[in-house]
Scaffold this motif. Sequence first.
Motif, PDB file in Angstrom:
ATOM      1  N   VAL A 602       0.858  -1.180   0.000  1.00 41.25           N
ATOM      2  CA  VAL A 602       0.000   0.000   0.000  1.00 41.25           C
ATOM      3  C   VAL A 602       0.895   1.231   0.000  1.00 41.25           C
ATOM      4  N   VAL A 603       0.783   2.047  -1.033  1.00 46.22           N
ATOM      5  CA  VAL A 603       1.631   3.237  -1.129  1.00 46.22           C
ATOM      6  C   VAL A 603       0.880   4.512  -0.759  1.00 46.22           C
ATOM      7  N   ASN A 604      -0.456   4.436  -0.684  1.00 51.00           N
ATOM      8  CA  ASN A 604      -1.218   5.609  -0.251  1.00 51.00           C
ATOM      9  C   ASN A 604      -2.567   5.155   0.289  1.00 51.00           C
ATOM     10  N   LYS A 605      -2.971   5.754   1.395  1.00 49.37           N
ATOM     11  CA  LYS A 605      -4.306   5.536   1.950  1.00 49.37           C
ATOM     12  C   LYS A 605      -4.893   6.898   2.285  1.00 49.37           C
ATOM     13  N   THR A 606      -6.006   7.239   1.629  1.00 46.57           N
ATOM     14  CA  THR A 606      -6.681   8.503   1.852  1.00 46.57           C
ATOM     15  C   THR A 606      -8.090   8.203   2.325  1.00 46.57           C
ATOM     16  N   LEU A 607      -8.435   8.623   3.530  1.00 49.84           N
ATOM     17  CA  LEU A 607      -9.736   8.316   4.109  1.00 49.84           C
ATOM     18  C   LEU A 607     -10.766   9.370   3.722  1.00 49.84           C
ATOM     19  N   GLY A 608     -12.001   8.915   3.472  1.00 58.54           N
ATOM     20  CA  GLY A 608     -13.044   9.794   2.972  1.00 58.54           C
ATOM     21  C   GLY A 608     -14.073  10.188   4.021  1.00 58.54           C
ATOM     22  N   PHE A 609     -15.032  11.010   3.584  1.00 59.84           N
ATOM     23  CA  PHE A 609     -16.043  11.533   4.503  1.00 59.84           C
ATOM     24  C   PHE A 609     -17.320  10.697   4.513  1.00 59.84           C
ATOM     25  N   TRP A 610     -17.321   9.534   3.882  1.00 54.17           N
ATOM     26  CA  TRP A 610     -18.517   8.699   3.799  1.00 54.17           C
ATOM     27  C   TRP A 610     -19.104   8.353   5.165  1.00 54.17           C
ATOM     28  N   CYS A 611     -18.234   8.273   6.196  1.00 50.08           N
ATOM     29  CA  CYS A 611     -18.686   7.887   7.529  1.00 50.08           C
ATOM     30  C   CYS A 611     -18.904   9.089   8.441  1.00 50.08           C
ATOM     31  N   GLY A 612     -18.679  10.285   7.917  1.00 48.54           N
ATOM     32  CA  GLY A 612     -18.878  11.478   8.733  1.00 48.54           C
ATOM     33  C   GLY A 612     -17.606  12.169   9.156  1.00 48.54           C
ATOM     34  N   ARG A 613     -16.443  11.612   8.802  1.00 49.36           N
ATOM     35  CA  ARG A 613     -15.188  12.297   9.147  1.00 49.36           C
ATOM     36  C   ARG A 613     -15.002  13.505   8.258  1.00 49.36           C
ATOM     37  N   GLN A 614     -14.136  14.388   8.664  1.00 45.84           N
ATOM     38  CA  GLN A 614     -13.850  15.577   7.875  1.00 45.84           C
ATOM     39  C   GLN A 614     -12.739  15.238   6.900  1.00 45.84           C
ATOM     40  N   ALA A 615     -13.071  15.258   5.606  1.00 47.24           N
ATOM     41  CA  ALA A 615     -12.123  14.829   4.588  1.00 47.24           C
ATOM     42  C   ALA A 615     -12.446  15.517   3.274  1.00 47.24           C
ATOM     43  N   PHE A 616     -11.634  15.232   2.250  1.00 47.66           N
ATOM     44  CA  PHE A 616     -11.769  15.876   0.942  1.00 47.66           C
ATOM     45  C   PHE A 616     -12.551  15.032  -0.051  1.00 47.66           C
ATOM     46  N   VAL A 617     -12.605  13.727   0.182  1.00 43.29           N
ATOM     47  CA  VAL A 617     -13.190  12.800  -0.772  1.00 43.29           C
ATOM     48  C   VAL A 617     -14.257  11.980  -0.066  1.00 43.29           C
ATOM     49  N   CYS A 618     -15.146  11.366  -0.836  1.00 41.64           N
ATOM     50  CA  CYS A 618     -16.235  10.606  -0.234  1.00 41.64           C
ATOM     51  C   CYS A 618     -15.767   9.217   0.199  1.00 41.64           C
ATOM     52  N   GLU A 619     -15.462   8.358  -0.759  1.00 46.30           N
ATOM     53  CA  GLU A 619     -15.017   7.009  -0.432  1.00 46.30           C
ATOM     54  C   GLU A 619     -13.553   7.029  -0.013  1.00 46.30           C
ATOM     55  N   ASP A 620     -13.108   5.968   0.648  1.00 46.03           N
ATOM     56  CA  ASP A 620     -11.694   5.832   0.998  1.00 46.03           C
ATOM     57  C   ASP A 620     -10.906   5.436  -0.250  1.00 46.03           C
ATOM     58  N   PHE A 621      -9.700   5.988  -0.398  1.00 48.04           N
ATOM     59  CA  PHE A 621      -8.832   5.684  -1.530  1.00 48.04           C
ATOM     60  C   PHE A 621      -7.668   4.806  -1.072  1.00 48.04           C
ATOM     61  N   LEU A 622      -7.318   3.819  -1.877  1.00 50.99           N
ATOM     62  CA  LEU A 622      -6.101   3.049  -1.682  1.00 50.99           C
ATOM     63  C   LEU A 622      -5.334   3.020  -2.985  1.00 50.99           C
ATOM     64  N   VAL A 623      -4.036   3.248  -2.895  1.00 50.01           N
ATOM     65  CA  VAL A 623      -3.148   3.051  -4.039  1.00 50.01           C
ATOM     66  C   VAL A 623      -2.219   1.909  -3.677  1.00 50.01           C
ATOM     67  N   ILE A 624      -2.277   0.824  -4.447  1.00 51.72           N
ATOM     68  CA  ILE A 624      -1.467  -0.358  -4.159  1.00 51.72           C
ATOM     69  C   ILE A 624      -0.552  -0.646  -5.339  1.00 51.72           C
ATOM     70  N   GLU A 625       0.605  -1.204  -5.048  1.00 48.94           N
ATOM     71  CA  GLU A 625       1.631  -1.423  -6.078  1.00 48.94           C
ATOM     72  C   GLU A 625       2.061  -2.874  -6.096  1.00 48.94           C
ATOM     73  N   LYS A 626       2.200  -3.430  -7.286  1.00 47.88           N
ATOM     74  CA  LYS A 626       2.664  -4.810  -7.445  1.00 47.88           C
ATOM     75  C   LYS A 626       4.167  -4.860  -7.267  1.00 47.88           C
ATOM     76  N   VAL A 627       4.628  -5.716  -6.347  1.00 45.96           N
ATOM     77  CA  VAL A 627       6.070  -5.810  -6.082  1.00 45.96           C
ATOM     78  C   VAL A 627       6.588  -7.174  -6.513  1.00 45.96           C
TER      79      VAL A 627
END
Length: 627
Positions: A602-627
């Motif tokens: 996992v190279v990036n995890k961005t949490l969203g506001f879908w659950c009521g947290r204060q954030a910039f995006v709705c759903e949570d984002f994950l960026v994953i890389e094949k190693v």
Amino acid sequence: MRQINDEVNAQIEIISVHVPKTAGSTFKKVLLGIYGHNNVILDYPTPEKRRYQALENLHNCTKVIHGHFPANKYDKYYPEARKIIWLRNPIITLFSRYYFLKKVYQKHYASKMQEYLQQNNNVDLMQFAEIPENQNLITKKYIKGTNLTDFYFIGIQEFFETDIKEVKEMLKWPELMIGYKNKNISVEYQHNLQNFLANKQKIARLAKLNQEDIEIYQEALSFREKRLINIGLLYGNNPKQKQIELTQIPQLKLNPERIYLETINIPNNSEPVISIGNIDKVIVNSEGLQISGWVASLYHGIVKKMQVTVAGREIDNFKINCGLPSPGVKKKFFYLDKAETARFSIEIPLLPEEILQYQDCLLTLTSLFRGGKGTILLKPINPCLPIPNPKYIKSIGYGDQRAFANKAFKFLGYFIQIAGLQPTNKVLDIGCGVGRIAHSLAYYLDPTTQYEGFDISDNLVSWARQNITPVRANFTFQYLNIYHSMYNPSGSIMATYLSFPYQNASFDFVCAISVFIHLHAAEIRNYLHEIYRVLRKGGRCFLTCFLLNSESRHLIAKGKISRNIIYELEESFAKNPDLPEESIGFPENLLLNWIEEQGFIVVNKTLGFWCGRQAFVCEDFLVIEKV
């Protein structure tokens, strides 16, 4: 470590890590005032080395554990507890700790370091700092084995009064009556501090010795920046407090306590300055290319310059006016720095023969603030691709045609800045639908590369084939008759056994937007397997999901939003038990384990506001890389 009594069923709510000289003692008073002395366990070392004797008093009503201990100490006992930590500029923390240990000496409670300083009274600050156990104290002793993302809240001592109000709101505490005061306010201390800060050679040496702690502190400041960007209400009607914040934060990030970190080769955070903005108009006529819009950041002032790129080519010859009045921006985003003067206009002169070249291509604006580059703004110039009619847009979400295009280019910006998408990458779009993601990628990807998309809706894929492929021949769309109770109940292919119709290692980039939120556990594991198979080594996948962790569960329980993902399935949770595929969330650790077991990192995890947290995006984002 002493074992916790198995007969005790304490529901620990907070694990509070007290880093010395970072307002931890004041926060302890807050915790005691909120929860009561009987419900707070204090875990501090004692002269008799019975460090864990406080745990013997653990009882079923205990809510908080606070003290000097590693952040991961209680993970296996209370994995759902919210971790809280306060940090401070590491160099000032070191300075404060040195004077505290020298001046505050009680024989029966003295630590080994205090005894050492008492016995060697001539040891100065620099000699104290050269002792290995006094270097990188935060990372070695308190955060070792823990990521900052594991903390529910990270407070900054320099902003204690503001941050304590924020954590109060997050935890729904009653009004707090405890104020913060710096204990080291003596004239001697302040005089020594100012003399010390004036010596750049000493500062440079201490920065080198505490490089890891400084990087952690910078990262914590960046986290705070992200946290505050969407919570202007934090300041309420107190413009004075806001102005204090806007003045102090840049000094802390680049110049904490007047320590110029950039002059001593401490790298600044590589992430872009968080900014919000929009390109409102792009007009090409006989006078040239005219662009207007707005952009603002949390506390980096007005935009200083712009980098302008058209069709991948950087433009040097242009006129820009920044700091134009923006009352509408001020009204909506009043907490942004200089929101009242956030508008800009750009004029690019064009020769008659150049006007035709500025058609159906991508405009990219990169704002340059005093703290670095802002998030990019993207918009097509005289686009030729059609936008689906409202019927198709409604089938993939909400909004009108303008919102469709705006969201498409926002995701393109995420792909570029968060996931590192390159124009030459070959892209697979899982769940391509009517071609929303393709709509923006069509203006970014090189014509020599390939875009492939598949979806379970024949109608949506047909529209994309008929309207995008004829204009962009390197864009291909495929219908797969995959069963889904909501979107394709007559499908004949089970997602659990689906094999993507592509060769091994044939893509550089895969995106799956709003796909995993509609899939069950076995289906997701199969999709991860297939994504890994079709990605080249080093290739990345950008996916969105709903991650269930202590914070999101807490916010859901408080009824913060309507996406009430609480009904347990076999390995997940759903919003609607009668139609679980509507919204499915997964325990964060479980999904991340599946990702790592498959061979990704996992190279990036961005949490969203879908659950009521204060954030910039709705759903949570994950960026994953094949190693």
